[in-house]
Scaffold this active site. Structure first.
Site, PDB file in Angstrom:
ATOM      1  N   GLU A 297       0.822  -1.201   0.000  1.00 31.73           N
ATOM      2  CA  GLU A 297       0.000   0.000   0.000  1.00 31.73           C
ATOM      3  C   GLU A 297       0.862   1.259   0.000  1.00 31.73           C
ATOM      4  O   GLU A 297       0.530   2.256  -0.647  1.00 31.73           O
ATOM      5  CB  GLU A 297      -0.938   0.005   1.207  1.00 31.73           C
ATOM      6  CG  GLU A 297      -2.003  -1.078   1.198  1.00 31.73           C
ATOM      7  CD  GLU A 297      -1.497  -2.397   1.746  1.00 31.73           C
ATOM      8  OE1 GLU A 297      -0.284  -2.504   2.061  1.00 31.73           O
ATOM      9  OE2 GLU A 297      -2.313  -3.338   1.865  1.00 31.73           O
TER      10      GLU A 297
ATOM     11  N   ARG B 117       7.414 -13.700   2.368  1.00 30.22           N
ATOM     12  CA  ARG B 117       6.682 -12.466   2.639  1.00 30.22           C
ATOM     13  C   ARG B 117       7.122 -11.856   3.966  1.00 30.22           C
ATOM     14  O   ARG B 117       7.174 -10.639   4.115  1.00 30.22           O
ATOM     15  CB  ARG B 117       5.175 -12.767   2.667  1.00 30.22           C
ATOM     16  CG  ARG B 117       4.282 -11.588   3.005  1.00 30.22           C
ATOM     17  CD  ARG B 117       4.222 -10.573   1.907  1.00 30.22           C
ATOM     18  NE  ARG B 117       3.213  -9.550   2.160  1.00 30.22           N
ATOM     19  CZ  ARG B 117       3.060  -8.470   1.414  1.00 30.22           C
ATOM     20  NH1 ARG B 117       3.829  -8.280   0.362  1.00 30.22           N
ATOM     21  NH2 ARG B 117       2.123  -7.586   1.703  1.00 30.22           N
TER      22      ARG B 117
END
Length: 442
Positions: free
Chosen positions: A68, A272
């Site tokens: 984001e 991740r």
């Protein structure tokens, strides 16, 4: 669910948060112990500011994590060039590092306050934002209500509504409407996302496309890239990126299967969550695999089986070392991860079937031939083998992915157009006040 009941639920949420506030410290301490919080800056989670508010108009921009944050960089650059101050909040240690690397002291970075009234009120009392912009899917009830009570316009950009979230909100339509009616505008990623927000009571809603497509290509240190390419030489490579627990083991299985056919194969695994790297390395070595840990700058040798990418901000490096990328959280877990970054860096994209959170991007890539879905480890091994063996097939996938990304561009100007009614008054205010006072370093 009636409107009165929805209001009662939100009031109960407000008071429950106030009651929990004095004892929430234990939770923050636990997160610090797990490396999920910055110990030196944990007070920011309670709304305490680490810097003075700069003079002039100010936008509060919130981006939950790394993806984001990267997506809103173009918006932030536009605001700064227009003389508007930005306080950027994120929720993870890794996103804070990315913000520091990409924006430096041109914005003030703070960790997002807990969604509890004392923390949110303290944060808003200090920063007094003229506009709040939230990225993607961060719906925090107390934050939305407090901004609404202060009549601060709230805009959701790059808005995304997953299947699970939509199902959950649809069961409580009055509650959803009581929250979403506070949003002055929703700029959604896709028509599906836009229609979901409309059905939940958001107005107005426009569709921009995915801001991540318009993000600059992930950066790379060219000297490091050249050195690693020299070390790899002519070896066959493939990558498993943004992997979640269980998928690294699948990638190691694929490596072992394909090594019989390609003895010099190098597999690049980028979890991740980099903090899992030490355990992964130990597990791989227990299988007899030779592992180079990137964070330790361990050299790549002809005997290295796996390059374990456990550094922050180097996805641009890892993807430039290969032309084949499996994108994780799609075989184990669900939702998927963003395939556009690999596609824009010229890799053939492979993924498991669980890509609900990025359905539109995958649909476009698959229709053009830039991505392929696989159902299990055996099928992944077969797909990687095909791409390693068939240069023309791999090149066609890469070209299709690149063309898809190019066709999907344009979200940034469309988002800026939707924001113009909110931004223009702040630009005027900044000019009347003689420009802003410059961003402050946290």
């Amino acid at each position: 669910m009636s409107e009165r009941w929805a209001r009662a639920m939100l009031t109960a949420y407000r008071w429950a948060g106030a009651a929990l506030y004095p004892v929430i410290g234990g939770y923050i301490v636990w997160r610090v112990s797990k490396g999920k919080e910055d110990r030196a800056r944990r007070h920011e989670r309670y709304g305490y500011a680490a810097a003075p508010r700069p003079p002039g108009p100010l936008i509060w921009m919130h981006a939950a994590s790394v993806g984001e944050t990267m997506a809103v960089l173009g918006l932030i650059e536009h605001f700064l060039s227009s003389g508007i101050n930005v306080v950027l909040t994120t929720g993870t240690v890794t996103s804070a590092r990315v913000a520091a690397e990409r924006l430096g002291d041109r914005v003030t970075h703070q960790y997002v306050p807990l969604d509890l009234k004392p923390a949110i009120s303290r944060f808003l009392n200090h920063w007094k934002p003229d506009l709040a912009i939230i990225a993607e899917s961060e719906i925090w009830p107390m934050t939305i209500l407090e901004l609404g009570a202060r009549r601060v316009p709230q805009v959701l950009v790059n808005g995304r509504m997953s299947d699970r979230s939509f199902e959950r909100w649809s069961k409580r339509p009055s509650l959803a409407e009581a929250l979403f009616e506070n949003l002055a505008h929703v700029v959604a990623q896709s028509e599906v996302d836009g229609e979901r927000f409309r059905r939940l009571g958001a107005r107005p809603v426009t569709v921009s496309g995915n801001l991540k497509v318009d993000t600059l290509r992930p950066p790379v240190d060219e000297q490091v890239l050249a050195a690693m390419r020299r070390a790899i030489g002519g070896r066959k490579t493939w990558a498993a990126v943004s992997t979640h627990a269980g998928e690294e083991e699948i990638a190691a299985d694929v490596h072992c299967m394909l090594r019989r056919r390609y003895p010099d194969l190098l597999t690049i695994i980028v979890p991740r969550h980099p903090e899992r790297a030490a355990d992964l390395k130990a597990a791989f070595e227990a299988r007899g695999l030779k592992v180079a840990l990137r964070s330790n700058a361990e050299a790549l040798t002809p005997e290295t089986d796996i390059l374990l990418g456990d550094t922050i901000g180097e996805m641009g490096l890892y993807l430039r070392l290969t032309e084949i990328a499996f994108v994780g959280r799609s075989l184990v877990g669900e939702g998927g991860q963003n395939p556009l970054e690999p596609a824009m860096l010229d890799t053939a994209v492979l993924s498991g079937p669980n890509v609900q959170n990025f359905r539109d991007a995958y649909r476009r890539l698959i229709e053009r031939g830039g991505a392929k879905l696989i159902r299990d480890g055996q099928m992944l091994a077969g797909a990687v083998n095909l791409l390693l063996r068939e240069d023309k097939f791999r090149s066609r996938m890469i070209a299709a992915g690149r063309a898809t990304v190019e066709d999907m561009s344009g979200a940034l100007p469309r988002t800026l157009a939707a924001l113009e009614p909110f931004i223009h008054p702040l630009i005027v205010k900044s000019r009347l006040e003689g420009g802003n006072g410059g961003p402050r370093k946290a």
